[in-house]
Design a protein around this motif. Structure first.
Motif, PDB file in Angstrom:
ATOM      1  N   HIS A   1       5.486   3.324   9.811  1.00 50.22           N
ATOM      2  CA  HIS A   1       6.156   4.242   8.489  1.00 50.22           C
ATOM      3  C   HIS A   1       5.238   5.360   8.263  1.00 50.22           C
ATOM      4  O   HIS A   1       5.665   6.355   7.449  1.00 50.22           O
ATOM      5  CB  HIS A   1       6.691   3.730   7.436  1.00 50.22           C
ATOM      6  CG  HIS A   1       7.802   2.685   7.674  1.00 50.22           C
ATOM      7  ND1 HIS A   1       9.025   2.992   8.342  1.00 50.22           N
ATOM      8  CD2 HIS A   1       7.847   1.235   7.112  1.00 50.22           C
ATOM      9  CE1 HIS A   1       9.712   1.877   8.492  1.00 50.22           C
ATOM     10  NE2 HIS A   1       8.922   1.098   7.734  1.00 50.22           N
ATOM     11  N   ALA A   2       4.026   5.568   9.140  1.00 50.51           N
ATOM     12  CA  ALA A   2       3.248   6.867   8.916  1.00 50.51           C
ATOM     13  C   ALA A   2       3.655   7.850   9.710  1.00 50.51           C
ATOM     14  O   ALA A   2       4.202   7.809  10.873  1.00 50.51           O
ATOM     15  CB  ALA A   2       1.782   6.360   9.305  1.00 50.51           C
TER      16      ALA A   2
ATOM     17  N   VAL B   1      -1.067   8.793   0.840  1.00 51.40           N
ATOM     18  CA  VAL B   1      -1.972   8.651   1.694  1.00 51.40           C
ATOM     19  C   VAL B   1      -2.682   7.193   1.502  1.00 51.40           C
ATOM     20  O   VAL B   1      -2.863   6.857   0.372  1.00 51.40           O
ATOM     21  CB  VAL B   1      -3.538   9.656   1.267  1.00 51.40           C
ATOM     22  CG1 VAL B   1      -4.447   9.452   2.227  1.00 51.40           C
ATOM     23  CG2 VAL B   1      -2.727  11.179   1.466  1.00 51.40           C
ATOM     24  N   TRP B   2      -2.889   6.513   2.598  1.00 54.08           N
ATOM     25  CA  TRP B   2      -3.547   5.269   2.555  1.00 54.08           C
ATOM     26  C   TRP B   2      -4.613   5.341   3.523  1.00 54.08           C
ATOM     27  O   TRP B   2      -4.360   5.472   4.774  1.00 54.08           O
ATOM     28  CB  TRP B   2      -2.399   4.150   2.494  1.00 54.08           C
ATOM     29  CG  TRP B   2      -1.693   3.780   3.867  1.00 54.08           C
ATOM     30  CD1 TRP B   2      -1.977   3.043   4.945  1.00 54.08           C
ATOM     31  CD2 TRP B   2      -0.460   4.605   4.176  1.00 54.08           C
ATOM     32  NE1 TRP B   2      -1.051   3.352   5.879  1.00 54.08           N
ATOM     33  CE2 TRP B   2      -0.172   4.118   5.269  1.00 54.08           C
ATOM     34  CE3 TRP B   2       0.457   5.260   3.423  1.00 54.08           C
ATOM     35  CZ2 TRP B   2       1.184   4.403   6.045  1.00 54.08           C
ATOM     36  CZ3 TRP B   2       1.700   5.752   4.059  1.00 54.08           C
ATOM     37  CH2 TRP B   2       2.040   5.525   5.234  1.00 54.08           C
ATOM     38  N   ILE B   3      -5.722   4.337   3.121  1.00 53.06           N
ATOM     39  CA  ILE B   3      -6.722   4.185   4.194  1.00 53.06           C
ATOM     40  C   ILE B   3      -6.847   3.015   4.500  1.00 53.06           C
ATOM     41  O   ILE B   3      -6.893   2.054   3.546  1.00 53.06           O
ATOM     42  CB  ILE B   3      -7.996   4.857   3.427  1.00 53.06           C
ATOM     43  CG1 ILE B   3      -7.863   6.208   3.036  1.00 53.06           C
ATOM     44  CG2 ILE B   3      -9.220   4.905   4.443  1.00 53.06           C
ATOM     45  CD1 ILE B   3      -8.947   6.926   2.006  1.00 53.06           C
TER      46      ILE B   3
ATOM     47  N   ALA C   1       0.837  -1.225  -0.247  1.00 54.30           N
ATOM     48  CA  ALA C   1       0.062   0.059   0.012  1.00 54.30           C
ATOM     49  C   ALA C   1       0.807   1.367  -0.091  1.00 54.30           C
ATOM     50  O   ALA C   1       0.679   2.146  -0.702  1.00 54.30           O
ATOM     51  CB  ALA C   1      -0.905  -0.002   1.254  1.00 54.30           C
ATOM     52  N   ARG C   2       1.928   1.410   0.934  1.00 56.65           N
ATOM     53  CA  ARG C   2       2.824   2.408   0.752  1.00 56.65           C
ATOM     54  C   ARG C   2       3.468   2.546  -0.600  1.00 56.65           C
ATOM     55  O   ARG C   2       3.618   3.680  -0.856  1.00 56.65           O
ATOM     56  CB  ARG C   2       3.858   2.390   1.918  1.00 56.65           C
ATOM     57  CG  ARG C   2       3.316   2.361   3.413  1.00 56.65           C
ATOM     58  CD  ARG C   2       4.231   2.374   4.317  1.00 56.65           C
ATOM     59  NE  ARG C   2       5.149   1.413   4.482  1.00 56.65           N
ATOM     60  CZ  ARG C   2       5.280   0.121   5.302  1.00 56.65           C
ATOM     61  NH1 ARG C   2       3.912   0.184   5.992  1.00 56.65           N
ATOM     62  NH2 ARG C   2       5.936  -0.882   5.137  1.00 56.65           N
TER      63      ARG C   2
ATOM     64  N   ALA D   1      -7.285  -6.532  -0.172  1.00 56.79           N
ATOM     65  CA  ALA D   1      -6.945  -6.060  -1.699  1.00 56.79           C
ATOM     66  C   ALA D   1      -6.318  -4.515  -1.708  1.00 56.79           C
ATOM     67  O   ALA D   1      -6.910  -3.750  -0.775  1.00 56.79           O
ATOM     68  CB  ALA D   1      -8.113  -5.949  -2.612  1.00 56.79           C
ATOM     69  N   VAL D   2      -5.375  -3.985  -2.270  1.00 56.72           N
ATOM     70  CA  VAL D   2      -4.803  -2.697  -2.487  1.00 56.72           C
ATOM     71  C   VAL D   2      -5.316  -2.030  -3.556  1.00 56.72           C
ATOM     72  O   VAL D   2      -5.016  -2.535  -4.476  1.00 56.72           O
ATOM     73  CB  VAL D   2      -3.262  -2.682  -2.066  1.00 56.72           C
ATOM     74  CG1 VAL D   2      -2.776  -1.329  -2.323  1.00 56.72           C
ATOM     75  CG2 VAL D   2      -2.816  -3.317  -0.881  1.00 56.72           C
TER      76      VAL D   2
END
Length: 405
Positions: free
Chosen positions: A231-232, A215-217, A121-122, A142-143
């Motif tokens: 790592h956020a 940005v990831w949710i 995701a990152r 799922a990404v």
């Protein structure tokens, strides 16, 4: 009402603990209330004939349009989620939400490696085209990259200004929000309008994506909280998800996040971002103040008022603003001050002085000394506080002296 059906390895069918056949199941299910009744179904290890019989039972459930919950235990004390994972069955059945877009914690697929999922995701967040993508990690792990409108000058002009998220320094932003109904359909990401209904601040996230932030949710499930926050640098949390998170979520966040480890809660009630910090409260966190001169001024007056008559401070243009820890010796007050986000070297004393002098009435502007009255609220009680202010100025600087009178 719960309709309990068991299928034994011998081929015997149990209906609410009593022997039955398929015809009797059909008859009893026809009398069920589709809106209130649901089937709990347990089956033992079956041979080929038993599997066919199990299929016939499921067909009856579908025929009568009843909800069904599978169990791996003969006493129906667990349920099997959509990913085939067993969970303890809650004492009371979950109520169908009146609003399908209301926050809830979904079952998630725990079978994979959560760290690998969020590493993916990152990576996707850092490679989104033109800095426009927002990455969504679904409950099925799922990404997906949410498609967003093309960037425009108008959108840039409407981008929110958040002191904790500098616009000139891209950050890794993990977002905990309602993703339960945003599963991918046939490999395609969910519709953007649908996503905006469950994530009310999605437009703000898109704007930060335009600015270059990564940005990831995700939903914040306990099985993946640490991996999702790793790592956020900033955690953005939907207030509607707060009651659904594990109790020590703030400790987990501070342990695995990268500096500066800022945490912001988006209030659904006020539609505003509110900074929070670690605290010694049972919850482990508390609301803080935003960075900036306006917040500093309010905290300075509050600290002086709590210190009592005679407490003072002096603000000088082109000089650092006074550190609030020098205004009190109270342990509880010092703990609160330590939680504040102020970066004193970046605050402008001139702006702080202007904020205080602009509070003067018209007639007070004719004098260099004046009185300000405020209301201090502590532990549910309020009292009036009075400050004596004096402004001295020459060609090179302005000096504002403040004293509790």
């Amino acid at each position: 009402m719960e309709i309990k059906i068991g299928l034994l390895a011998s081929g015997a069918i149990l209906f609410d603990g009593q022997p039955a056949d398929l015809a009797e199941l059909d008859s009893r299910m026809s009398q069920a209330n589709r809106s209130q009744d649901h089937v709990l179904y347990y089956k033992e290890d079956l041979g080929p004939e038993g599997s066919l019989q199990s299929m016939e039972i499921v067909k009856l459930v579908v025929k009568h349009k009843l909800a069904i919950s599978l169990s791996t235990k003969a006493d129906f004390s667990d349920y099997v989620d959509q990913f085939g994972q067993s969970h303890p069955r809650p004492a009371a059945p979950a109520q169908e939400p009146k609003d399908r877009y209301a926050p809830f914690m979904p079952d998630v697929d725990e079978r994979g490696n959560a760290q690998e999922v969020f590493a993916k995701a990152r990576t996707a967040a850092s490679k989104t085209p033109d800095g426009r993508g927002i990455v969504l990690v679904g409950p099925d792990r799922a990404v997906m990259v949410l498609p967003v409108p093309p960037r425009s000058p108008r959108m840039d002009a409407q981008a929110p200004k958040v002191p904790d998220i500098p616009s000139d320094q891209p950050r890794n932003i993990a977002v905990i929000a309602n993703t339960g109904i945003l599963a991918a359909a046939q490999g395609k990401p969910p519709d953007l309008q649908e996503a905006a209904k469950v994530i009310p601040f999605l437009g703000m996230l898109i704007a930060f994506g335009y600015a270059g932030h990564r940005v990831w949710i995700f939903e914040g499930h306990a099985s993946a909280l640490a991996a999702g926050l790793e790592h956020a640098e900033i955690l953005w949390l939907d207030s509607g998800m707060l009651p659904l998170l594990q109790n020590d979520w703030m400790s987990v966040a501070q342990r695995v996040m990268d500096p500066p480890r800022r945490v912001l809660i988006h209030s659904r009630e006020h539609y505003a971002l509110m900074p929070v910090v670690r605290a010694s409260t049972p919850e482990g966190w508390t609301y803080s103040e935003p960075d900036g001169e306006a917040s500093y001024v309010n905290c300075l007056l509050t600290t002086l008022a709590k210190s009592g008559a005679g407490a003072s401070a002096k603000l000088v243009t082109a000089a650092p603003l006074p550190d609030l820890t020098g205004s009190t010796q109270d342990a509880a007050e010092l703990e609160w001050i330590a939680s504040l986000p102020f970066r004193y070297d970046q605050l402008d004393a001139g702006k702080a002085i202007e904020l205080l002098t602009n509070r003067r009435s018209v007639w007070q502007r004719l004098k260099n000394e004046w009185i300000v009255k405020t209301v201090l609220i502590t532990q549910g009680k309020q009292r009036t506080c009075q400050f004596a202010l004096r402004l001295d100025a020459d060609k090179t600087k302005r000096v504002l002296s403040i004293r509790v009178s």
